[in-house]
Write a protein that holds these residues in place. Structure first.
Motif, PDB file in Angstrom:
ATOM      1  N   UNK A 351       5.655   0.995   4.047  1.00 27.40           N
ATOM      2  CA  UNK A 351       5.689   0.040   5.155  1.00 27.40           C
ATOM      3  C   UNK A 351       6.514   0.589   6.313  1.00 27.40           C
ATOM      4  N   UNK A 352       7.656   1.165   6.006  1.00 22.98           N
ATOM      5  CA  UNK A 352       8.522   1.687   7.063  1.00 22.98           C
ATOM      6  C   UNK A 352       7.837   2.782   7.864  1.00 22.98           C
ATOM      7  N   UNK A 353       7.152   3.686   7.178  1.00 25.16           N
ATOM      8  CA  UNK A 353       6.463   4.789   7.849  1.00 25.16           C
ATOM      9  C   UNK A 353       5.053   4.418   8.276  1.00 25.16           C
ATOM     10  N   UNK A 354       4.610   3.191   7.950  1.00 24.87           N
ATOM     11  CA  UNK A 354       3.272   2.704   8.288  1.00 24.87           C
ATOM     12  C   UNK A 354       2.195   3.627   7.718  1.00 24.87           C
ATOM     13  N   UNK A 418      -2.256  -5.319   3.604  1.00 25.42           N
ATOM     14  CA  UNK A 418      -1.546  -5.232   4.880  1.00 25.42           C
ATOM     15  C   UNK A 418      -1.812  -3.903   5.577  1.00 25.42           C
ATOM     16  N   UNK A 419      -1.827  -2.826   4.805  1.00 25.81           N
ATOM     17  CA  UNK A 419      -2.112  -1.512   5.378  1.00 25.81           C
ATOM     18  C   UNK A 419      -3.515  -1.420   5.978  1.00 25.81           C
ATOM     19  N   UNK A 420      -4.477  -2.078   5.323  1.00 25.42           N
ATOM     20  CA  UNK A 420      -5.841  -2.076   5.871  1.00 25.42           C
ATOM     21  C   UNK A 420      -5.922  -2.867   7.184  1.00 25.42           C
ATOM     22  N   UNK A 421      -5.269  -4.033   7.236  1.00 21.74           N
ATOM     23  CA  UNK A 421      -5.316  -4.856   8.444  1.00 21.74           C
ATOM     24  C   UNK A 421      -4.556  -4.215   9.610  1.00 21.74           C
ATOM     25  N   UNK A 422      -3.438  -3.592   9.305  1.00 20.28           N
ATOM     26  CA  UNK A 422      -2.604  -3.004  10.359  1.00 20.28           C
ATOM     27  C   UNK A 422      -3.066  -1.610  10.759  1.00 20.28           C
TER      28      UNK A 422
END
Length: 427
Positions: A351-354, A418-422
């Motif tokens: 999450x921090x490194x996206x 969340x990774x897919x949406x962002x």
């Protein structure tokens, strides 16, 4: 008798001249030294520096809008209405840029809508004249006062537009009541709206362009760091549980203050997510970043934090199984704890490194197998042979571990979505 003559040297008298003037060193007044020492004492970390920068930005904004009073050309154009610009800066400028934009837009919308409707109601009352104008004003004040107050209590409106509804109610009442006795109510409303716009423009310019403090960055870093805090808490609890009795007495209890801070972070996360929704595109965050996902992940983290605190209560219970009994389940429980801590650290780092969770397909089956392994430990003959107290204590401990495994499984799925949406990048 011979006498000896001793010659005494006569020193020359000192040359008396004009007194020399000592150079006086310039010293700041005591109050300034006190202020400087206070600031140096307070600025010890990044957060204190951000607070000081915010304070300076507010001061600069107040100076800029004060020019409407101080400079004659500007004062001749706006007159005493310049006070509304100063008032706007005082009430609108917030610590986070998103909060400033949110409050400023709410104030602008509430002022425009309230002023427009107030002018219409005042003009209608002036046309009627006589006692009819008082009746129309009273009815309009009652209707809009009831409506605005009711809408302010609706959760969805209160969350984003509460300040705008309050400004609408205030502006409408000021305009419609004063409009009965004011000859140029439209001109007065226009000038006040102009000065409010000036104050808002100064706030937005300073807040967004001069060392901005983004609520989105604060929320993103806070959620990512919470994963690490919980991972550390899990490691500390398991390490403390499986220590020998004599070692446990000589070593300090693992700190779970970070775990409690995660449990109490709901209101802060909601406020930051609300402010982040109002922020423009900047840095790594686009216009349609899924801020609601941070709240869902935060809720799961708080559930996991509650489970960790329950696990901690197992350690504090006076009825503890013997060290030998605890060592019998040490290997599978520590394996689960290490895996949970590693998974949480990995999710927080992603999450921090996206970045996307690359091993999500492997993590989920691994967690399920660990849950099954813990179930087999509870149903093993070893626990059935224990006394009731020892068996119940160990079973409670293992059940809490199983509960934590389920929470982490949900977190893995939520972070992957969340990774897919962002639009997180692949590692």
């Amino acid at each position: 008798m011979d006498s000896t003559v001793i010659t005494i040297p006569v020193s020359e008298p000192p040359v008396v001249g004009p007194p020399t003037k000592e150079k006086k060193k310039f010293k700041l007044p005591k109050i300034f030294n006190t202020i400087i020492c206070f600031i140096k004492d307070k600025i010890r970390n990044k957060q204190d520096m951000r607070k000081l920068i915010h304070s300076i930005k507010v001061g600069v904004s107040l100076v800029l809008v004060s020019f409407l009073y101080l400079l004659n050309p500007l004062y001749e154009r706006v007159g005493d209405n310049a006070m509304w610009a100063i008032m706007t800066v005082v009430v609108v400028f917030e610590f986070f840029a998103g909060a400033t934009v949110r409050k400023g837009l709410n104030r602008g919308m509430g002022t425009i809508l309230g002023g427009s409707l107030g002018c219409l109601a005042a003009a209608l009352a002036q046309k009627v004249g006589g006692i009819g104008d008082s009746i129309i004003v009273s009815i309009s004040v009652f209707i809009f006062g009831v409506a605005a107050t009711y809408f302010r209590m609706i959760p969805s409106i209160k969350k984003k537009y509460d300040y705008g509804a309050m400004i609408f109610l205030l502006t409408f009442n000021l305009v419609v009541v004063s409009g009965i006795r004011a000859e140029k109510v439209l001109e007065l409303a226009r000038e006040r709206l102009l000065t409010i716009g000036m104050g808002f423009a100064v706030c937005v310019f300073i807040s967004l362009l001069v060392f901005p403090t983004w609520a989105s960055d604060e929320l993103h870093d806070s959620i990512a760091s919470n994963f690490l805090h919980l991972a550390t808490s899990i490691e500390g609890c398991l390490d403390e549980y499986f220590k020998a009795v004599e070692e446990k007495e000589n070593q300090p209890t693992s700190s779970i203050s970070n775990c409690k801070s995660v449990l109490n972070s709901k209101s802060q996360d909601e406020s930051l997510a609300n402010f982040a929704n109002w922020e423009p595109w900047h840095g790594k965050f686009g216009l349609y970043h899924p801020w609601d996902k941070y709240l869902k992940i935060g809720d799961l983290l708080r559930e996991l934090s509650a489970a960790i605190l329950s696990l901690k209560d197992c350690l504090r219970s006076p009825k503890q199984p013997s060290s030998t009994m605890r060592q019998s389940i040490r290997q599978p429980c520590e394996a689960v704890g290490v895996s949970l801590a590693w998974t949480l650290k990995e999710l927080g780092e992603n999450i921090k490194e996206m970045k996307r969770v690359q091993q999500a397909d492997m993590i989920a089956p691994k967690l399920k197998s660990m849950s099954l392994e813990l179930s087999s430990v509870i149903s093993s003959s070893k626990l059935e042979q224990l006394e009731n107290v020892d068996g119940l204590a160990i079973a409670s401990f293992i059940f809490m571990l199983m509960e934590m495994v389920e929470k982490v499984e949900k977190l893995v799925k939520e972070v992957e979505e969340f990774g897919d949406l962002a639009g997180f990048k692949d590692q």
